[in-house]
Design an enzyme around this catalytic site. Sequence first.
Site, short mmCIF file in Angstrom:
data_model
loop_
_atom_site.label_atom_id
_atom_site.label_comp_id
_atom_site.label_asym_id
_atom_site.label_seq_id
_atom_site.Cartn_x
_atom_site.Cartn_y
_atom_site.Cartn_z
N HIS A 350 2.53 0.45 2.76
CA HIS A 350 1.07 0.52 2.70
C HIS A 350 0.42 -0.64 3.44
O HIS A 350 -0.64 -0.49 4.04
CB HIS A 350 0.60 0.56 1.24
CG HIS A 350 -0.82 1.00 1.08
ND1 HIS A 350 -1.86 0.11 0.92
CD2 HIS A 350 -1.37 2.24 1.10
CE1 HIS A 350 -3.00 0.79 0.81
NE2 HIS A 350 -2.73 2.08 0.92
N CYS A 351 1.06 -1.79 3.41
CA CYS A 351 0.50 -2.99 4.04
C CYS A 351 0.48 -2.92 5.56
O CYS A 351 -0.30 -3.61 6.21
CB CYS A 351 1.30 -4.23 3.63
SG CYS A 351 1.47 -4.47 1.86
N ILE A 352 1.36 -2.10 6.14
CA ILE A 352 1.46 -2.05 7.61
C ILE A 352 0.75 -0.84 8.19
O ILE A 352 0.80 -0.61 9.40
CB ILE A 352 2.94 -2.06 8.07
CG1 ILE A 352 3.71 -0.85 7.54
CG2 ILE A 352 3.61 -3.37 7.64
CD1 ILE A 352 5.13 -0.71 8.10
#
Length: 358
Positions: A350-352
């Site tokens: 999700h962070c990328i």
Amino acid sequence: MYRMPAEYEPHRATLMIWPVRPGSWGKDPQAAQDAFVRVFEAITQSEDLYLLADPDHLEQARAAVAHLDRVHLICMDSNDAWARDVGPTFVKNDRGELKGISWSFNAWGGTVDGLYADWQKDDAIASAFCQELGLPWDDAAPFVLEGGSIHTDGEGTALVTESCLLSAGRNPSMSREEIEAELCRRLGVEKVLWLPRGIYNDETNEHVDNVCAFVAPGEVVLAWTDNESDPQYPLSAADLAYLQSATDAKGRSLKIHKLPIPDQPILCSEEDCASYSFEPGEDIREPGERLAASYVNFYFTNGAVLVPQFGGENAASDARACKILQQLCPNRQVIGLPAREILQGGGNIHCITQQIPL
């Protein structure tokens, strides 16, 4: 009025950044790049991908995606590859018109507890990307926010954590009420739910996207452990107690699904630590450091849910997470992707990724 659609609403595309920073992905980032390519492959099964790469690595990125359709490669400088946090947050109005929000980015805490000393390239990405796509954007500076610190249900409710949004390195001159008002104004939400905590040892000051996420309006998954001796237990227990007493913007009590964290803690090894090359002022890793592993750091695409998988002694919990999410998302394919190398960088799938709504 503009609103931030839920991630599970239809996407026009996803934004990602090619990973090369030695302090996140190692002196040889090949393993991390391979993991990113697996994410590219899964995303482009059902939507387009915009991939940013700096001038020195543009051809490397081009070669890595040569086998894929639906990839739009853009030359753009960055300090790292966390598209969720440095990319624009997109909102749209009732006419379907899209615009971006360029928050102020200070590497998760600026001079107080930021993770690297120079973040100017990252801070410029949101507006530059909107300009590249020919989309309008709002400059929210000096308000500091990262995309991973907010979730919305698309129906007026946002999720955040107190540990992040009230941290001294974000907006220390603003009260909680002022921060909430800014979120409501920018995101078109009517209610902000303030979870107390995130994932243990999460270096972002505990972003919400690692601990709790909407899977439908009025319905969330919460990172969980039954092990009362695990340092995550009191954090998740505090969040559960809060969520059980909360209602969303529509007045609904929340349906809460526990999504257990990996059975075995994932630690940074001596070999891992030796592979990094840190700049002056950059947060370093130490052998034995517990990484903030969570299956809540999944990503919705138009056709799938992309779920981190850690492998090895966590194979059983990997499978359990996929099974739970498949039950909750029966109309999407659940795709487990190897994510240990992404976790080593400090985040996960999700962070990328950053969705661009349709």
